[in-house]
Design an enzyme around this catalytic site. Structure first.
Site, PDB file in Angstrom:
ATOM      1  N   LYS A   9       1.138  -1.352   0.276  1.00 35.00           N
ATOM      2  CA  LYS A   9      -0.189  -0.125   0.319  1.00 35.00           C
ATOM      3  C   LYS A   9       0.755   1.198  -0.192  1.00 35.00           C
ATOM      4  CE  LYS A   9      -3.449  -2.843   1.913  1.00 35.00           C
ATOM      5  NZ  LYS A   9      -4.975  -2.694   3.567  1.00 35.00           N
ATOM      6  N   TYR A  49     -12.188  -3.032  -3.875  1.00 36.64           N
ATOM      7  CA  TYR A  49     -12.622  -3.511  -1.954  1.00 36.64           C
ATOM      8  C   TYR A  49     -14.131  -3.111  -2.401  1.00 36.64           C
ATOM      9  CZ  TYR A  49      -8.344  -3.045   0.933  1.00 36.64           C
ATOM     10  OH  TYR A  49      -6.632  -3.201   0.755  1.00 36.64           O
ATOM     11  N   ASN A 112      -1.689  -0.168   7.509  1.00 32.64           N
ATOM     12  CA  ASN A 112      -1.054  -1.460   7.193  1.00 32.64           C
ATOM     13  C   ASN A 112       0.516  -2.065   6.805  1.00 32.64           C
ATOM     14  OD1 ASN A 112      -3.656  -1.601   5.612  1.00 32.64           O
ATOM     15  ND2 ASN A 112      -4.227  -3.747   7.199  1.00 32.64           N
ATOM     16  N   HIS A 115      -1.558  -5.225   1.490  1.00 28.68           N
ATOM     17  CA  HIS A 115      -2.835  -6.403   1.042  1.00 28.68           C
ATOM     18  C   HIS A 115      -2.273  -7.649   0.991  1.00 28.68           C
ATOM     19  CE1 HIS A 115      -6.688  -7.785  -0.433  1.00 28.68           C
ATOM     20  NE2 HIS A 115      -6.129  -8.006  -2.074  1.00 28.68           N
ATOM     21  N   GLU A 126      -9.045 -10.533  -8.218  1.00 28.02           N
ATOM     22  CA  GLU A 126      -7.641 -10.190  -8.194  1.00 28.02           C
ATOM     23  C   GLU A 126      -6.395  -9.771  -9.104  1.00 28.02           C
ATOM     24  OE1 GLU A 126      -6.691  -9.488  -4.325  1.00 28.02           O
ATOM     25  OE2 GLU A 126      -8.953  -9.000  -3.134  1.00 28.02           O
TER      26      GLU A 126
HETATM   27  P1  RTP Z   1      -6.432  -6.067   3.085  1.00 27.98           P
HETATM   28  O1  RTP Z   1      -8.044  -6.504   2.058  1.00 27.98           O
HETATM   29  O2  RTP Z   1      -6.498  -4.860   3.294  1.00 27.98           O
HETATM   30  O3  RTP Z   1      -5.560  -7.381   3.385  1.00 27.98           O
HETATM   31  O4  RTP Z   1      -7.309  -6.672   4.592  1.00 27.98           O
HETATM   32  P2  RTP Z   1      -7.309  -7.867   5.491  1.00 27.98           P
HETATM   33  O5  RTP Z   1      -8.150  -7.951   4.308  1.00 27.98           O
HETATM   34  O6  RTP Z   1      -6.475  -7.824   6.259  1.00 27.98           O
HETATM   35  O7  RTP Z   1      -8.914  -6.659   5.971  1.00 27.98           O
HETATM   36  P3  RTP Z   1     -10.499  -6.625   5.518  1.00 27.98           P
HETATM   37  O8  RTP Z   1     -11.253  -6.542   6.352  1.00 27.98           O
HETATM   38  O9  RTP Z   1     -10.016  -6.691   3.981  1.00 27.98           O
HETATM   39  O10 RTP Z   1      -9.818  -4.503   5.506  1.00 27.98           O
HETATM   40  C1  RTP Z   1      -9.486  -4.480   4.109  1.00 27.98           C
HETATM   41  C2  RTP Z   1      -8.702  -3.050   4.820  1.00 27.98           C
HETATM   42  O11 RTP Z   1      -8.854  -1.780   5.582  1.00 27.98           O
HETATM   43  C3  RTP Z   1      -8.647  -1.456   6.292  1.00 27.98           C
HETATM   44  N1  RTP Z   1      -9.430  -1.001   7.458  1.00 27.98           N
HETATM   45  N2  RTP Z   1      -9.350  -0.187   7.717  1.00 27.98           N
HETATM   46  N3  RTP Z   1     -11.521   0.301  11.244  1.00 27.98           N
HETATM   47  C4  RTP Z   1     -10.661   0.546  10.245  1.00 27.98           C
HETATM   48  O12 RTP Z   1     -10.598   1.371  10.261  1.00 27.98           O
HETATM   49  C5  RTP Z   1     -10.318  -0.395   9.213  1.00 27.98           C
HETATM   50  N4  RTP Z   1     -10.589  -2.094   9.110  1.00 27.98           N
HETATM   51  C6  RTP Z   1     -10.045  -2.123   7.862  1.00 27.98           C
HETATM   52  C7  RTP Z   1      -7.612  -1.864   6.360  1.00 27.98           C
HETATM   53  O13 RTP Z   1      -6.901  -1.390   5.730  1.00 27.98           O
HETATM   54  C8  RTP Z   1      -7.994  -3.010   6.159  1.00 27.98           C
HETATM   55  O14 RTP Z   1      -6.429  -4.004   5.735  1.00 27.98           O
END
Ligand code: RTP
Length: 147
Positions: A9, A49, A112, A115, A126
């Site tokens: 990112k 997303y 974070n 991804h 994707e």
């Molecule tokens: P990613 O898709 O980025 O690998 O992350 P992930 O599967 O571990 O998590 P996901 O639930 O799909 O969330 C995607 C990205 O959204 C951001 N996020 N912000 N509470 C918040 O502000 C929040 N929660 C999630 C994070 O960048 C997360 O990686």
């Protein structure tokens, strides 16, 4: 052979973590199959997303992803989707174990660093979205003994 989509990112690119992150996947034994530095537009980030469009953090997330260039990659290898997620660590860096990328390099869930696809099916979607031009086929002779 299984493939996953990994994206460094904008914060990871700006902090100079690209080499470190690529190194972790290489050292594990996975094969780099696609790589590009790309700044995406809002519509594209929203598409990536789309599953999260109802979440309260969706707009903030899209702003974050379009805030600078990202490194889009395809990595290949046995169980690379699940193992890639382990290398990356839990979504919220407060919960990510030390030794994982997020555990070592991130503090805030909104920054974070990286991804990784969460399933083989989403990886396929994707990869098709980010690499519409396709992925060049190559195989390292060194890798024939790993699997
Ligand atoms: P990613 O898709 O980025 O690998 O992350 P992930 O599967 O571990 O998590 P996901 O639930 O799909 O969330 C995607 C990205 O959204 C951001 N996020 N912000 N509470 C918040 O502000 C929040 N929660 C999630 C994070 O960048 C997360 O990686």
């Amino acid at each position: 052979m299984e493939q996953t989509f990994i994206m460094i990112k904008p914060d990871g690119v700006q902090r100079g973590l690209v080499g470190e992150i690529i190194g972790r996947f290489e050292q594990k034994g996975f094969t780099l199959k696609g790589l590009k530095l790309i700044t995406v537009e809002r519509h594209f980030a929203e598409q990536h997303y789309a599953d999260l469009s109802a979440k309260p953090f969706f707009n903030k997330l899209v702003e974050y992803i379009i805030s600078g260039p990202v490194v889009a990659m395809v990595w290949e290898g046995k169980n690379v989707v699940v193992t890639g997620r382990k290398i990356i660590g839990a979504t919220n860096p407060s919960d990510s174990a030390p030794g994982t990328i997020r555990g070592d390099y991130a503090i805030d869930i909104g920054r974070n660093v990286i991804h990784g696809s969460d399933a083989v099916e989403s990886a396929k979607k994707e990869i098709a979205l980010w690499f519409p031009e396709g992925i060049a086929e190559w195989r390292s002779s060194l890798h024939s003994w790993i699997y």
